[in-house]
Write a protein that holds these residues in place. Structure first.
Motif, PDB file in Angstrom:
ATOM      1  N   TYR A  82       5.729   9.301  11.168  1.00 32.53           N
ATOM      2  CA  TYR A  82       4.343   9.759  11.153  1.00 32.53           C
ATOM      3  C   TYR A  82       3.392   8.579  11.147  1.00 32.53           C
ATOM      4  CZ  TYR A  82       0.379  12.728  10.021  1.00 32.53           C
ATOM      5  OH  TYR A  82      -0.799  13.399  10.042  1.00 32.53           O
ATOM      6  N   LYS A  83       2.344   8.668  11.948  1.00 32.84           N
ATOM      7  CA  LYS A  83       1.456   7.525  12.156  1.00 32.84           C
ATOM      8  C   LYS A  83       0.018   7.793  11.748  1.00 32.84           C
ATOM      9  CE  LYS A  83       4.206   5.546  15.904  1.00 32.84           C
ATOM     10  NZ  LYS A  83       5.387   6.374  15.616  1.00 32.84           N
ATOM     11  N   ASP A  84      -0.244   8.928  11.105  1.00 39.24           N
ATOM     12  CA  ASP A  84      -1.635   9.281  10.833  1.00 39.24           C
ATOM     13  C   ASP A  84      -1.812   9.762   9.403  1.00 39.24           C
ATOM     14  OD1 ASP A  84      -4.088  11.531  12.295  1.00 39.24           O
ATOM     15  OD2 ASP A  84      -4.281   9.494  11.523  1.00 39.24           O
ATOM     16  N   TYR A 106       0.832  -1.201   0.000  1.00 40.51           N
ATOM     17  CA  TYR A 106       0.000   0.000   0.000  1.00 40.51           C
ATOM     18  C   TYR A 106       0.869   1.253   0.000  1.00 40.51           C
ATOM     19  CZ  TYR A 106      -3.585  -3.239   1.762  1.00 40.51           C
ATOM     20  OH  TYR A 106      -4.453  -4.287   1.923  1.00 40.51           O
ATOM     21  N   CYS A 107       0.402   2.272  -0.688  1.00 34.20           N
ATOM     22  CA  CYS A 107       1.036   3.568  -0.523  1.00 34.20           C
ATOM     23  C   CYS A 107       0.107   4.470   0.294  1.00 34.20           C
ATOM     24  CB  CYS A 107       1.399   4.213  -1.858  1.00 34.20           C
ATOM     25  SG  CYS A 107       0.044   4.840  -2.826  1.00 34.20           S
ATOM     26  N   ALA A 108       0.715   5.421   0.948  1.00 33.20           N
ATOM     27  CA  ALA A 108      -0.007   6.369   1.782  1.00 33.20           C
ATOM     28  C   ALA A 108       0.589   7.747   1.579  1.00 33.20           C
ATOM     29  CB  ALA A 108       0.076   5.963   3.247  1.00 33.20           C
ATOM     30  N   ALA A 109      -0.225   8.763   1.819  1.00 36.34           N
ATOM     31  CA  ALA A 109       0.249  10.130   1.644  1.00 36.34           C
ATOM     32  C   ALA A 109      -0.451  11.056   2.623  1.00 36.34           C
ATOM     33  CB  ALA A 109       0.007  10.598   0.210  1.00 36.34           C
ATOM     34  N   ASP A 110       0.253  12.101   2.981  1.00 35.75           N
ATOM     35  CA  ASP A 110      -0.311  13.088   3.901  1.00 35.75           C
ATOM     36  C   ASP A 110       0.147  14.476   3.483  1.00 35.75           C
ATOM     37  OD1 ASP A 110      -1.775  12.943   6.717  1.00 35.75           O
ATOM     38  OD2 ASP A 110      -0.361  14.628   6.701  1.00 35.75           O
ATOM     39  N   PRO A 111      -0.729  15.460   3.558  1.00 35.99           N
ATOM     40  CA  PRO A 111      -0.354  16.810   3.137  1.00 35.99           C
ATOM     41  C   PRO A 111       0.552  17.544   4.122  1.00 35.99           C
ATOM     42  CG  PRO A 111      -2.625  16.782   3.901  1.00 35.99           C
ATOM     43  CD  PRO A 111      -2.172  15.359   3.873  1.00 35.99           C
ATOM     44  N   SER A 112       0.682  17.035   5.327  1.00 39.29           N
ATOM     45  CA  SER A 112       1.484  17.753   6.317  1.00 39.29           C
ATOM     46  C   SER A 112       2.951  17.792   5.908  1.00 39.29           C
ATOM     47  CB  SER A 112       1.325  17.101   7.686  1.00 39.29           C
ATOM     48  OG  SER A 112       1.712  15.756   7.652  1.00 39.29           O
ATOM     49  N   ASN A 113       3.577  18.902   6.193  1.00 37.65           N
ATOM     50  CA  ASN A 113       4.963  19.133   5.793  1.00 37.65           C
ATOM     51  C   ASN A 113       5.895  18.510   6.830  1.00 37.65           C
ATOM     52  OD1 ASN A 113       7.245  20.042   4.558  1.00 37.65           O
ATOM     53  ND2 ASN A 113       6.994  22.172   5.140  1.00 37.65           N
TER      54      ASN A 113
END
Length: 126
Positions: free
Chosen positions: A110-112, A94-101
């Motif tokens: 990062y866990k969220d 799976y890939c995951a992404a987050d907008p936080s810098n």
């Protein structure tokens, strides 16, 4: 609407290679932190590699030296090159992404993650 779509999985023999891709769409700006994970049946999800939008990459101990994460210049394609595949690499990836810098360690830790793809299956067998 943000979408993450993985591709590139398949069935390979031990020692082979695969290149997984994660296409990110629906974002107005680039994601800040992206990662690849895997989960095998009956096992916990495992964090494999992360990359921040500046290109800073981190790897888990079990894959360091065999896996390489990369981000294209447009910031919407995250690849995972997997070399010297082992039977124990069999899993859904799976890939995951987050907008936080988040940079470097703070991306790795990062866990969220806000967004996840549906996964692509990798099967390694002889």
């Amino acid at each position: 609407q943000v979408r993450l779509v993985e591709s590139g999985g398949g069935s390979v023999q031990p020692g082979g290679s695969l290149r997984l891709s994660c296409r990110i769409s629906g974002v107005a700006d680039s994601m800040g932190c992206m990662g690849w994970f895997r989960q095998a049946p009956g096992k916990e999800r495992e964090r494999l590699a992360t990359i921040d939008k500046y290109g800073g990459a981190r790897y888990g101990d079990s894959v360091r030296g065999r896996f390489t994460i990369s981000l294209d210049t447009g910031g919407d394609l995250v690849d995972l090159q997997i070399d010297t595949l082992k039977i124990e690499d069999t899993a859904m990836y799976y890939c995951a992404a987050d907008p936080s810098n988040r940079r470097g360690y703070y991306c790795w830790d990062y866990k969220d993650f806000d967004y996840w793809g549906q996964g692509t299956q990798v099967t390694v067998s002889s």
